[in-house]
Design a protein around this motif. Structure first.
Motif, short mmCIF file in Angstrom:
data_model
loop_
_atom_site.label_atom_id
_atom_site.label_comp_id
_atom_site.label_asym_id
_atom_site.label_seq_id
_atom_site.Cartn_x
_atom_site.Cartn_y
_atom_site.Cartn_z
N ASP A 48 17.63 62.18 32.55
CA ASP A 48 16.40 61.61 31.92
C ASP A 48 15.18 62.37 32.10
OD1 ASP A 48 17.85 59.56 31.00
OD2 ASP A 48 17.46 58.06 32.41
N THR A 49 15.07 62.84 33.35
CA THR A 49 13.62 63.80 33.75
C THR A 49 13.98 65.16 32.99
OG1 THR A 49 13.32 62.51 35.68
CG2 THR A 49 12.75 64.93 35.48
N THR B 5 15.29 65.76 30.10
CA THR B 5 15.09 65.18 28.72
C THR B 5 13.71 65.16 28.42
OG1 THR B 5 17.37 64.17 28.56
CG2 THR B 5 15.83 63.61 26.74
N HIS B 6 13.02 64.33 29.19
CA HIS B 6 11.60 64.23 29.14
C HIS B 6 10.78 65.49 29.19
CE1 HIS B 6 12.23 60.04 28.39
NE2 HIS B 6 12.64 59.73 29.63
#
Length: 126
Positions: free
Chosen positions: A93-94, A96-97
């Motif tokens: 997730d990190t 991706t962000h």
């Protein structure tokens, strides 16, 4: 002699508050920039500066439920309270962000991919 840094990836100016955790301490820091490889942050004046190679976790909330949490180490200490951080790991997730943030600020996917290619080539040369 002038110390010339050889940048492989672009740094994006990114002024924001973040939380830095290191050796049992948690402190709010001022982010100055961010890249595919790491970040540059300023510590508050009353905080002891971590030493080179110290392990750290940087937690940056971008808004809502978007949060970047990356583990890294201190690779640069500059007076009076500035730290250069190198990412060592982050969750999907990190990543991706961070990808989205960099694409938007670098001007498109092509610039991000060029940075990624350059970083991977530099690692292959090491």
């Amino acid at each position: 002699m002038v110390d010339q840094e050889q940048r492989v990836v672009h740094r994006v100016r990114f002024i924001a508050r973040a939380v830095l955790k290191t050796q049992g301490h948690t402190v709010e820091v001022q982010m100055l920039d961010i890249s595919l490889k790491g970040a540059l942050v300023d510590l508050p004046a009353d905080v002891t500066t971590p030493s080179l190679e110290s392990r750290v976790v940087l937690d940056l909330v971008l808004g809502g439920d978007i949060e970047l949490v990356a583990t890294g180490r201190v690779v640069r200490v500059a007076p009076p309270h500035r730290l250069g951080l190198l990412w060592e790991s982050m969750d999907v997730d990190t990543a991706t962000h961070l990808h989205r943030l960099l694409v938007l600020n670098l001007g498109g996917e092509e610039a991000f991919e060029a940075d990624l290619d350059a970083m991977l080539a530099a690692q292959a040369d090491d």
